[in-house]
Design a protein around this motif. Structure first.
Motif, PDB file in Angstrom:
ATOM      1  N   UNK A 153       0.844  -1.195   0.000  1.00 36.02           N
ATOM      2  CA  UNK A 153       0.000   0.000   0.000  1.00 36.02           C
ATOM      3  C   UNK A 153       0.882   1.250   0.000  1.00 36.02           C
ATOM      4  N   UNK A 154       0.609   2.160  -0.933  1.00 36.45           N
ATOM      5  CA  UNK A 154       1.425   3.377  -0.996  1.00 36.45           C
ATOM      6  C   UNK A 154       0.881   4.509  -0.134  1.00 36.45           C
TER       7      UNK A 154
ATOM      8  N   UNK B  61       2.566   0.213  -4.502  1.00 38.61           N
ATOM      9  CA  UNK B  61       3.888   0.445  -5.067  1.00 38.61           C
ATOM     10  C   UNK B  61       4.663  -0.864  -5.055  1.00 38.61           C
ATOM     11  N   UNK B  62       5.449  -1.165  -6.084  1.00 38.60           N
ATOM     12  CA  UNK B  62       6.187  -2.429  -6.126  1.00 38.60           C
ATOM     13  C   UNK B  62       7.239  -2.507  -5.026  1.00 38.60           C
ATOM     14  N   UNK B  63       7.509  -3.705  -4.583  1.00 39.02           N
ATOM     15  CA  UNK B  63       8.472  -3.932  -3.499  1.00 39.02           C
ATOM     16  C   UNK B  63       9.695  -4.654  -4.056  1.00 39.02           C
TER      17      UNK B  63
ATOM     18  N   UNK C 262       9.072  -9.119   3.405  1.00 38.91           N
ATOM     19  CA  UNK C 262      10.194  -8.189   3.452  1.00 38.91           C
ATOM     20  C   UNK C 262      10.147  -7.511   4.804  1.00 38.91           C
ATOM     21  N   UNK C 263      11.170  -7.788   5.601  1.00 36.27           N
ATOM     22  CA  UNK C 263      11.171  -7.286   6.967  1.00 36.27           C
ATOM     23  C   UNK C 263       9.956  -7.815   7.715  1.00 36.27           C
ATOM     24  N   UNK C 264       9.192  -6.904   8.335  1.00 38.43           N
ATOM     25  CA  UNK C 264       8.006  -7.313   9.087  1.00 38.43           C
ATOM     26  C   UNK C 264       6.771  -7.437   8.204  1.00 38.43           C
ATOM     27  N   UNK C 265       6.880  -7.064   6.916  1.00 36.47           N
ATOM     28  CA  UNK C 265       5.737  -7.124   6.008  1.00 36.47           C
ATOM     29  C   UNK C 265       5.625  -8.495   5.377  1.00 36.47           C
ATOM     30  N   UNK C 266       4.387  -8.963   5.188  1.00 31.47           N
ATOM     31  CA  UNK C 266       4.198 -10.222   4.497  1.00 31.47           C
ATOM     32  C   UNK C 266       2.805 -10.315   3.898  1.00 31.47           C
ATOM     33  N   UNK C 267       2.690 -11.163   2.891  1.00 32.48           N
ATOM     34  CA  UNK C 267       1.409 -11.449   2.258  1.00 32.48           C
ATOM     35  C   UNK C 267       1.443 -12.886   1.770  1.00 32.48           C
ATOM     36  N   UNK C 268       0.278 -13.490   1.653  1.00 31.89           N
ATOM     37  CA  UNK C 268       0.227 -14.909   1.342  1.00 31.89           C
ATOM     38  C   UNK C 268      -0.958 -15.208   0.435  1.00 31.89           C
TER      39      UNK C 268
END
Length: 286
Positions: free
Chosen positions: A206-207, A213-215, A261-267
């Motif tokens: 989320x931007x 925005x791409x990671x 990435x770091x504390x961010x995640x999606x599944x």
């Protein structure tokens, strides 16, 4: 610690897997082996360069086939700059004609290797700070299970994925950036590209403006259904500057795909991969 990362060698064999995975197979005649290499990126936050030089590659048919190891490359070291090969990009290594048969083992002889970290530390075989652990005079052993079958007159590819998080081992193990040395012990996954598919997509976040925005440099894991431990992933890769990723050589079936990435995640769970097809899985991490 280094994140799980794959370096991939892709071997073009004559109709690998055609006619089943057991037995001597092959049906006589001559097939062709070609070698290319690809890589899923290392953890760029710690590593700036990883190079492996291979000066001999040999294959061996199943025990019930005639003959011993067959050399498909021997000569000046083929250097693979692993950080330049990722997300489906490949490097051609070698091609050779071989007898039609079922092949069960491959041996890679590593002549040299080097690893450069972001803090300027360099580890290499020349200075003795990078050790070729468990390589005997014949090279590192790679067992192919099930064996791949070469049938005369046909061609396909087999992918060898080397997990660099387990291949480059820091000493001491808990602090790679301050390691006194590294051990090189290749850990390799074999996948038959003629009987597998691909997963590709974009990882974004989320931007804050109602869009995404791409990671870059997110790690993407392909997991067995319901698996939560990334150490048990079937394969892994990292996203590029546009957030794009690609994982090759995934057998047909159902999987879960996790991006972090770091504390961010999606599944995304229950992803179906079909043989010979590309499955698109876009993931938003938060």
């Amino acid at each position: 610690m280094l994140k799980p990362t794959l370096v991939s060698l892709s071997i073009s064999l004559a109709c690998l897997g055609c006619g089943g995975s057991g037995g001597g197979g092959g049906g006589g005649g001559i097939g062709t082996i070609g070698l290319v290499a690809t890589d899923a990126p290392l953890d760029h936050s710690q590593v700036t360069e990883a190079v492996i030089g291979v000066d001999e590659i040999r294959v061996h048919p199943q025990a019930d086939a005639q003959g011993g190891f067959i050399t498909i490359y021997e000569g000046a070291p083929i250097e693979m700059n692993l950080l330049e090969l990722h997300n489906g990009l490949t490097q051609e290594l070698a091609t050779a004609d071989v007898p039609a048969a079922a092949y069960r083992q491959l041996r890679l002889h590593v002549e040299s290797a080097s690893l450069r970290l972001v803090n300027g530390n360099v580890y290499d075989t020349e200075t003795g700070t990078l050790h070729l652990t468990s390589q005997d005079t014949s090279g590192f052993k790679v067992f192919i299970d099930p064996p791949v079958v070469v049938i005369a007159g046909f061609s396909t590819e087999v992918l060898l994925d080397v997990d660099l998080s387990k291949t480059f081992l820091p000493v001491p193990s808990d602090d790679p950036l301050n390691a006194t040395s590294f051990n090189l012990l290749p850990v390799i996954r074999v996948a038959n590209l003629s009987t597998s598919g691909e997963i590709r997509g974009v990882v974004s976040t989320d931007d804050g403006l109602g869009g995404t925005t791409p990671v870059e440099a997110a790690t993407v894991y392909v997991l067995p259904p319901g698996e939560t431990d990334t150490a048990n992933s079937i394969a892994s890769t990292a996203t590029d500057v546009d957030g794009e990723y690609a994982v090759l050589g995934i057998p047909g079936g159902t999987y879960d795909v996790l991006a972090t990435k770091g504390a961010l995640q999606g599944r995304e769970d229950g992803v179906t991969v079909l043989v010979g097809s590309v499955t698109v899985v876009d993931i938003t991490i938060e």
